[in-house]
Design a protein around this motif. Sequence first.
Motif, mmCIF file in Angstrom:
data_model
loop_
_atom_site.group_PDB
_atom_site.id
_atom_site.type_symbol
_atom_site.label_atom_id
_atom_site.label_comp_id
_atom_site.label_asym_id
_atom_site.label_seq_id
_atom_site.Cartn_x
_atom_site.Cartn_y
_atom_site.Cartn_z
ATOM 1 N N THR A 1 -4.135 9.718 -4.211
ATOM 2 C CA THR A 1 -4.046 8.781 -3.091
ATOM 3 C C THR A 1 -5.373 8.615 -2.359
ATOM 4 N N LYS B 1 0.826 -1.215 0.000
ATOM 5 C CA LYS B 1 0.000 0.000 0.000
ATOM 6 C C LYS B 1 0.856 1.259 0.000
ATOM 7 N N GLN C 1 3.821 5.747 -5.613
ATOM 8 C CA GLN C 1 3.687 5.785 -7.073
ATOM 9 C C GLN C 1 2.590 6.765 -7.509
ATOM 10 N N ASN C 2 1.494 6.751 -6.794
ATOM 11 C CA ASN C 2 0.419 7.701 -7.117
ATOM 12 C C ASN C 2 0.853 9.138 -6.886
ATOM 13 N N ARG D 1 3.909 1.527 -1.175
ATOM 14 C CA ARG D 1 4.506 1.654 -2.513
ATOM 15 C C ARG D 1 3.499 2.234 -3.512
ATOM 16 N N GLN D 2 2.292 1.723 -3.456
ATOM 17 C CA GLN D 2 1.259 2.249 -4.349
ATOM 18 C C GLN D 2 1.009 3.737 -4.086
ATOM 19 N N ARG D 3 1.010 4.110 -2.824
ATOM 20 C CA ARG D 3 0.797 5.521 -2.476
ATOM 21 C C ARG D 3 1.916 6.394 -3.030
#
Length: 391
Positions: free
Chosen positions: A279, A257, A263-264, A259-261
């Motif tokens: 996010t 999560k 990237q966003n 990492r995804q944040r």
Amino acid sequence: ERTWSKISVAWGIQGGTHAILATHESCLTGTATTTDMSDEEYYEEEEVSNTSKKGDGNFLKARQEAKKGELDEQLREYINEWRKQRAKEEEELKRLKEKQAKRKEIRAEQEKKLAQQKKEEEERLRKEEAEKKAKEAEEKRKRLEEAEKKRQAMMQAQKEKQQAGGPGKGGQKKTDGGMSNVQDARREMTKTKEQLEEEKKISLSIRIKPLELDGMDTDTLKSKANELWETIVRLETEKYDLEERQRRQDYDLKELKERQRQQNKQKAIKLGLDPEALTGKYPPKIRMYSKYERRTDTRTYEDRRKLYEGGWEILYCEILEKDWKEKFEDWNKKSRAKLPKWFGERPGKKPGDPESPDDEDEGPAEAPPEEEEEEEEEEEDEEEEEEEEEE
């Protein structure tokens, strides 16, 4: 008397007594013919009229009684007819009520039969549904039992392999099973609460076997107790392993999560949006350049922030500076016009200052402006004198 005489005349006409009618007509019209008659004739006529009157009275009474009898008879006939009609209506009403009662009984019996049929149909459908659910549950239980047995066998084989392979290979196995743990967690999360509860019951029914303590001696009981103790130790070990596995899975999910944040965030910055725009739960709104122009805003977040922090004032100052420089250059390109001398001196020249070489060069050239000024002053004086003379 006249009224009854009229009635008797009318009845006389109906009964055919023309003589009485003529007599009463002469009495009613008042035609007095006695003035021309003698006394004897008068008395005879009077006797005849008296006898006619008595006869009329008897006739009227008889006529009234006959009329009354006829009316009574007619009324009696009407009453009898009404009673007959009423009796017929009551019989018809009674027949209709009996028919309605019979139809109600028939309808009640039909409704009772339909309700019974409906109840039997619902009972049959309920029984079929229950049998179908029981059959599906039994098939599912068998399928889960087979899966549980396979899982137990696979786990036993893995444990034996780990014990035979040593600690090095076991550590390699753990590092390789990171993604498998995530996949298993996702698979477990897709299951419903009822499925998990059912799988738990089946697993417990396979693992926990019923105790048969009847007919056991002391040594058998001791061995059974040791076996149960080993089972408890093994289960506690598995419980600890599962808790550690869950903790590791939670850490993996949290890391993914984050990492995804990140990237966003980077994606939002590249698109010129707020870093936290992508996010959130919902996608960001499309930002237009302005409410008057139907095109998207391509400026970055930093540019917009500087604009609201006084960037427009800076841009406006730069524009003014640029315009001033352009106009100043145009001004410098123009030829400079010197002020004319006043009584042989330049305006603004202080006493004691040396004369500039430009003044010496342009000395004779400055005379015409002075002469023009003198001519203008003379013209003004002449105009003033003319105005005074006119006044």
